[in-house]
Motif scaffolding. Structure first.
Motif, PDB file in Angstrom:
ATOM      1  N   LEU A   1      11.889  18.391  28.028  1.00 57.80           N
ATOM      2  CA  LEU A   1      13.253  18.122  27.529  1.00 57.80           C
ATOM      3  C   LEU A   1      13.857  19.371  26.909  1.00 57.80           C
ATOM      4  O   LEU A   1      15.043  19.666  27.100  1.00 57.80           O
ATOM      5  CB  LEU A   1      13.221  17.032  26.453  1.00 57.80           C
ATOM      6  CG  LEU A   1      13.031  15.589  26.870  1.00 57.80           C
ATOM      7  CD1 LEU A   1      13.130  14.697  25.642  1.00 57.80           C
ATOM      8  CD2 LEU A   1      14.062  15.168  27.915  1.00 57.80           C
ATOM      9  N   ALA A   2      13.052  20.088  26.131  1.00 58.65           N
ATOM     10  CA  ALA A   2      13.577  21.261  25.428  1.00 58.65           C
ATOM     11  C   ALA A   2      13.997  22.336  26.426  1.00 58.65           C
ATOM     12  O   ALA A   2      14.978  23.048  26.230  1.00 58.65           O
ATOM     13  CB  ALA A   2      12.522  21.801  24.453  1.00 58.65           C
TER      14      ALA A   2
ATOM     15  N   ARG B   1      19.405  12.741  23.514  1.00 62.02           N
ATOM     16  CA  ARG B   1      18.758  13.177  24.757  1.00 62.02           C
ATOM     17  C   ARG B   1      17.340  12.634  24.831  1.00 62.02           C
ATOM     18  O   ARG B   1      16.892  12.185  25.887  1.00 62.02           O
ATOM     19  CB  ARG B   1      18.756  14.706  24.806  1.00 62.02           C
ATOM     20  CG  ARG B   1      18.147  15.288  26.052  1.00 62.02           C
ATOM     21  CD  ARG B   1      18.503  16.763  26.207  1.00 62.02           C
ATOM     22  NE  ARG B   1      19.891  16.935  26.616  1.00 62.02           N
ATOM     23  CZ  ARG B   1      20.520  18.117  26.681  1.00 62.02           C
ATOM     24  NH1 ARG B   1      19.874  19.231  26.338  1.00 62.02           N
ATOM     25  NH2 ARG B   1      21.775  18.188  27.071  1.00 62.02           N
ATOM     26  N   PHE B   2      16.680  12.696  23.701  1.00 60.58           N
ATOM     27  CA  PHE B   2      15.308  12.177  23.677  1.00 60.58           C
ATOM     28  C   PHE B   2      15.290  10.704  24.062  1.00 60.58           C
ATOM     29  O   PHE B   2      14.483  10.261  24.878  1.00 60.58           O
ATOM     30  CB  PHE B   2      14.693  12.368  22.290  1.00 60.58           C
ATOM     31  CG  PHE B   2      13.351  11.733  22.178  1.00 60.58           C
ATOM     32  CD1 PHE B   2      12.225  12.383  22.646  1.00 60.58           C
ATOM     33  CD2 PHE B   2      13.208  10.465  21.644  1.00 60.58           C
ATOM     34  CE1 PHE B   2      10.983  11.778  22.582  1.00 60.58           C
ATOM     35  CE2 PHE B   2      11.971   9.850  21.577  1.00 60.58           C
ATOM     36  CZ  PHE B   2      10.849  10.508  22.048  1.00 60.58           C
TER      37      PHE B   2
ATOM     38  N   GLY C   1      16.665  20.253  29.357  1.00 63.97           N
ATOM     39  CA  GLY C   1      17.592  19.210  28.922  1.00 63.97           C
ATOM     40  C   GLY C   1      19.016  19.447  29.390  1.00 63.97           C
ATOM     41  O   GLY C   1      19.705  18.511  29.828  1.00 63.97           O
TER      42      GLY C   1
ATOM     43  N   GLU D   1      20.644  12.238  28.408  1.00 63.91           N
ATOM     44  CA  GLU D   1      21.498  11.356  27.604  1.00 63.91           C
ATOM     45  C   GLU D   1      22.492  10.621  28.492  1.00 63.91           C
ATOM     46  O   GLU D   1      22.993   9.571  28.121  1.00 63.91           O
ATOM     47  CB  GLU D   1      22.228  12.143  26.499  1.00 63.91           C
ATOM     48  CG  GLU D   1      23.206  13.204  26.976  1.00 63.91           C
ATOM     49  CD  GLU D   1      22.529  14.538  27.291  1.00 63.91           C
ATOM     50  OE1 GLU D   1      21.280  14.574  27.436  1.00 63.91           O
ATOM     51  OE2 GLU D   1      23.255  15.542  27.406  1.00 63.91           O
TER      52      GLU D   1
ATOM     53  N   ILE E   1       8.273  16.383  25.824  1.00 65.38           N
ATOM     54  CA  ILE E   1       9.265  16.963  24.912  1.00 65.38           C
ATOM     55  C   ILE E   1       9.479  18.444  25.223  1.00 65.38           C
ATOM     56  O   ILE E   1      10.600  18.952  25.138  1.00 65.38           O
ATOM     57  CB  ILE E   1       8.838  16.718  23.445  1.00 65.38           C
ATOM     58  CG1 ILE E   1       8.986  15.208  23.149  1.00 65.38           C
ATOM     59  CG2 ILE E   1       9.675  17.555  22.475  1.00 65.38           C
ATOM     60  CD1 ILE E   1       8.470  14.782  21.796  1.00 65.38           C
TER      61      ILE E   1
ATOM     62  N   LEU F   1      11.070  16.596  16.672  1.00 64.46           N
ATOM     63  CA  LEU F   1      11.865  17.036  17.828  1.00 64.46           C
ATOM     64  C   LEU F   1      12.321  18.471  17.600  1.00 64.46           C
ATOM     65  O   LEU F   1      12.863  18.791  16.542  1.00 64.46           O
ATOM     66  CB  LEU F   1      13.092  16.139  18.000  1.00 64.46           C
ATOM     67  CG  LEU F   1      12.837  14.700  18.433  1.00 64.46           C
ATOM     68  CD1 LEU F   1      14.147  14.038  18.839  1.00 64.46           C
ATOM     69  CD2 LEU F   1      11.844  14.629  19.585  1.00 64.46           C
TER      70      LEU F   1
ATOM     71  N   GLU G   1      16.289  21.945  20.207  1.00 63.16           N
ATOM     72  CA  GLU G   1      16.919  21.850  21.531  1.00 63.16           C
ATOM     73  C   GLU G   1      16.990  20.416  22.035  1.00 63.16           C
ATOM     74  O   GLU G   1      17.599  20.169  23.090  1.00 63.16           O
ATOM     75  CB  GLU G   1      16.131  22.655  22.580  1.00 63.16           C
ATOM     76  CG  GLU G   1      15.990  24.132  22.319  1.00 63.16           C
ATOM     77  CD  GLU G   1      14.707  24.438  21.557  1.00 63.16           C
ATOM     78  OE1 GLU G   1      14.197  23.527  20.857  1.00 63.16           O
ATOM     79  OE2 GLU G   1      14.243  25.576  21.646  1.00 63.16           O
ATOM     80  N   VAL G   2      16.343  19.507  21.350  1.00 64.01           N
ATOM     81  CA  VAL G   2      16.290  18.130  21.837  1.00 64.01           C
ATOM     82  C   VAL G   2      17.000  17.208  20.849  1.00 64.01           C
ATOM     83  O   VAL G   2      16.394  16.689  19.915  1.00 64.01           O
ATOM     84  CB  VAL G   2      14.823  17.673  22.044  1.00 64.01           C
ATOM     85  CG1 VAL G   2      14.792  16.252  22.618  1.00 64.01           C
ATOM     86  CG2 VAL G   2      14.076  18.630  22.951  1.00 64.01           C
TER      87      VAL G   2
END
Lengths: 364, 364, 364, 364
Positions: C321-322, C155-156, C325, C331, C318, C147, C150-151
């Motif tokens: 997400l980065a 959150r992931f 997010g 989350e 991902i 990860l 930033e993730v």
């Protein structure tokens, strides 16, 4: 011992060397070579046009052979176990990693940096990993494809490397029913592209190439028009193709010539908003000039490079051979057969266009 | 009488001329011009870089105006009748024939030879068919698009011609979620392409351009990295982009610079099996050298020229403005406003990069 | 010993069992579980809705953990060796064969019959191959993805399985800039599809779902309109969506509800010549009626099923997400955390829609 | 006076009526009818299966005729003026607006609500706008296509409406070289789809249909396997097709049967991640049951409805006829010819499958 024709280095005479019969790892297969192809790439290998060739090399990346031994139960694409006595071919590309960015995210395994290729990037020091030999060692995991009974070995090798290469070009070309296709080049890739263009729905196929013996083949396999680069000027060819397309140019052009200047010519032969597939520039033969405005942007042209091939091209190509083999008789592309100790002469004949397709038969 | 800024000929000073109010054919619409754009194409028109321009010309192909008169019941895309007082824009392209090979078989109406373009291929002798005038005459059949209330005229014209052009480039670019996109050029097309790349799912957008004021705009609208062509070498830019992409290059590169050399650079900035959209070469600014082997064939690269735009790009672009206008504030691209008699100065400022976007306001 | 929450069989209470620490084969990785997801699929597993589940099972197919041990030098997609202490996730799908018809010719590895899935098709008897455990054993070849900083893990896991699933749905959906998208369903897949539709260029996103807590989330993440299936009739929803689309319906509809009746409704919500992606029907919840003439043929509709996901969806997810997010704060989908011995209650809460997303934290 | 066969209303006997010779508007063309087709749609029209038919109606949407008069200089797709004496056909679809959402933004003019169709949606009260008449009036703007000399009128009409319909289905089907294609239905659309599938690269084409005379045609035109729905059960057909595809099903299935139950069967005949084109459900013949999980989502299936056709299908279809006419001899689909006063019997023969293709010859 196993006899093999070996390139010791760039521009050095070929030698016949002998290697011991290899022991088989689990999953490996040993083939007795029936035929191996002499491909334009082999000439480039020999001339030193490709970087990083691991000499000494046993050339021969497209091959057909008989399974004479195997270890464990290697299977084909259908999951069926391979059997001794089967006549098979195999995908020359091996060790595509399946894990890198190109294999996974980009869905472009043909650009996987881990790929190895039989007869091109494996050294003779690593084993019998090229087809110009009495035996070929298939490492575990090599994709082995049994030839269906409709595809005799001679027909398969007559199609040779040009078949999966042209199959890939067709995938990139997205020909529509009723299209006019120009094929630049009349070597094995060009001729097979001309065949496959017809099979994909093109209703007018124009082959630009030479020399005459190859253009005769182009006519035989159904090209509607052939234009000889040795007897026509660029302007004449352009005028003729415009005439054949109501002044627009081809819907799709396939470059399969190997000559960088053909690319420049090809822009002009393709209609606005058409598609141009470049599959013939497998080695660096120099730069060209082009005009981004007139050749691409204003023309709304789509250009697609086409590199390598994968199992789907190989497997689908064999389906095409099985279905259309009698119609196109790829074995007629074979002009001559050579024994292992005549391999140097085979290269020379291919290099000088004295043959459409040469093959190596280790029994000669 | 209606005042208009007119280009009498290539490289000749602009003049303000007066024309009578036109009578309306059935289906025609008369607009009072609110704003007209000064686009890079107008500079090329004035410099004589385009062939066949029908001088004298009223420039201005992207415009916003108020409906002041109409004949019959012309309708918009939804079939709703246009009304006096509506604030509208219209597609500059007209007379696409819908009958030729390009319009029908090739599905490429952007290459229809019958197209005419307001402010570019209509002469002032044919009517008020360009936006640098107090009034614009919309011929029957022109696609008129009312601006939704979320899109004030200033925001629309700030986006200008760059919006449909970049919308079309996005269609050709097929960006996937998570892609890295390099945009070459930081003029109106490049900046909007950088915006739209983000809206299409790119998670890293790199703008290569200049001068500094434009790169500040690039950063404002969300570019992750900007590279100034005036302060970096080609080698430095390549190294930086390779560093930002684990040594691979961009998944997609959009050329929007107008400089042919950018195309050569762009091949190198794009990863193998990536896509390269060329949308910035709207005039012939010369040839480049390229290598068909390394730049296209081995690279398995896809290159797509992108010419013109159609109603779908225009209409969808307005949807984007309505949704994301407050986030990107395209009106900030407008550096300066000019009256009709200042149109020559406007051209000069655009030509010398003293502005991102200039607009004509006939009331000034 | 390693504690794990185990499903002994369909509809049987979960148990916490202990397993010995496994020895690592070369290439294997041992993770200390940070979080594991409770997904709707886990409810289906527990209810016996899926055939051939190899009970006893350690559920948990989407997981985040810390590398605590490894054997040899397993690497990530970039070729970088994994390191102890790294926070990583991994693709739950493993053993895709790369050799069968689906993997090669059909280019549909998501239908490879050899696939195994962590937490779903591996039995607890085969090892720590699910995430509801203190440790997870990653077999050699599992795709491990570190990860980025930033993730954060929370959150992931808040995005969870819905992220790659919705990423795949987006690939199938081919949303264009300016499209209207209807998402049916407001669970994790539906909500993430609503997010990603915006990130792909949709300018109007309508979520049809419930209950209210999920629709609040839908509004929070930017849905333009939400329609509650508990307080509106099918007719009302149809009327509303027609009203929002000038009587045409959505350009693209994403079914992510799990209710077969939603599919019937979805045909009507989608415009002619639109696209309908069905990604929510992961178990057999019964038949529906449909009319091939009105629903498909005359409508010129395109329907695409969407099964499973591959590394590209996971990896690109991902990246999303980065980048996004902080904007969407996945989350916040997490309603509650459960220890291993509360896993049964977690399933119950998910089954009865008392939570958007539940997670397992083995330290609780 | 001009004689025409007229449907006065649903289920009413056909009548021969006389109409005055029309005066030509500028751009109009008058054809002397050579042949008109009797299509399955005409049976549906007569049976009242289609809503909103403007009786009284002159049926006949696919026609071939001789230009006997014209006003102004109407041109063909190449821009060449039409000439008296030319043998031509024309696209039955007219008045596609080119301005609505479907024509522009959605790029789906086949769903334009303004379309009118010769022989289907024009009333006899509006003119000679159907082919079952001695003369046909082509309104200004109708797309007229001269038949090349390789395409005799009989061959063209033997292909009939099935040709553009199947051409469109091929566009949707995206067949790849080496695919197995199942065609459901052996009427004119199904047979032509079986031909075109071969021309698009399929190497195995399986036709499921009946009765026997149609299946004989299927074999004649090259189907590899035919399965008679009158002598086999659904289970037998499924088993046979699985046997022919190594247990996977067809890569692509084309539904061209008109029977809703065929759609249900077709899901099962298609492989996972395959494509299913539904082109035969031109009227509402009832609902079916389907399972969104097993039929679509888990199967990762792509389903595409296919409605109508456009000039590109028509024009490309004629290219196919010109190239492959001697190979497939579409004129052999014609079982019988009928004069205008035998039109009712022609409908009856088509309805009861006593013919593959019936044609109207007004001179009989």
């Amino acid at each position: 011992m196993v006899r093999a024709a070996v390139m010791p280095g760039a521009n050095q005479p070929l030698q016949v060397r002998e290697y011991p019969l290899p022991a088989l790892e689990p999953g490996a297969v040993l083939l007795r070579t029936i035929y191996s192809e002499v491909c334009g790439t082999d000439v480039h290998l020999h001339r030193g046009h490709l970087a990083g060739v691991p000499f000494p090399l046993i050339p021969g990346h497209i091959n057909v052979g008989e399974v004479v031994d195997l270890a464990g139960t290697p299977t084909d694409l259908e999951g069926d176990p391979l059997r001794r006595g089967q006549v098979v071919s195999f995908l020359d590309v091996h060790e595509t990693c399946g894990r890198c960015y190109f294999c996974t995210v980009a869905q472009a395994p043909n650009r996987c940096p881990h790929r190895r290729v039989y007869g091109i990037t494996y050294s003779a020091d690593e084993g019998l990993l090229g087809g110009w030999a009495e035996m070929i060692y298939l490492k575990p995991g090599v994709h082995v494809v049994p030839l269906p009974h409709e595809v005799p070995p001679e027909r398969f090798i007559g199609a040779g490397c040009g078949l999966p290469t042209a199959m890939h070009a067709m995938e990139r070309a997205e020909i529509a029913l009723g299209d006019t296709v120009v094929v630049q080049g009349s070597g094995p890739v060009g001729l097979t592209a001309a065949i496959l263009s017809q099979l994909c729905g093109a209703t007018q196929v124009i082959v630009v190439g030479g020399p005459e013996n190859r253009l005769c083949e182009a006519e035989r396999i159904g090209a509607d028009v052939v234009l000889d680069i040795n007897t026509t000027s660029i302007e004449e060819r352009l005028a003729r193709i415009m005439d054949l397309t109501q002044g627009r140019g081809a819907d799709v052009t396939i470059e399969a010539s190997g000559n960088p200047q053909a690319v420049h010519e090809g822009f002009g032969l393709t209609r606005d908003a058409g598609r141009y597939v470049i599959v013939g520039q497998y080695t660096d033969a120099g730069d060209i000039r082009m005009n981004p405005h007139t050749d691409i942007n204003r023309k709304h042209l789509e250009i697609r490079g086409c590199w390598g091939s994968d199992l789907r091209h190989f497997w689908r190509g064999i389906r095409v051979l099985a279905k259309h083999g009698d119609r196109f008789r790829w074995e007629r592309f074979i002009s001559q057969r050579y024994g292992l100790d005549q391999a140097g002469r085979a290269l020379d004949d291919v290099e000088h266009y004295r043959t459409v397709k040469a093959l190596i038969d280790p029994t000669l």
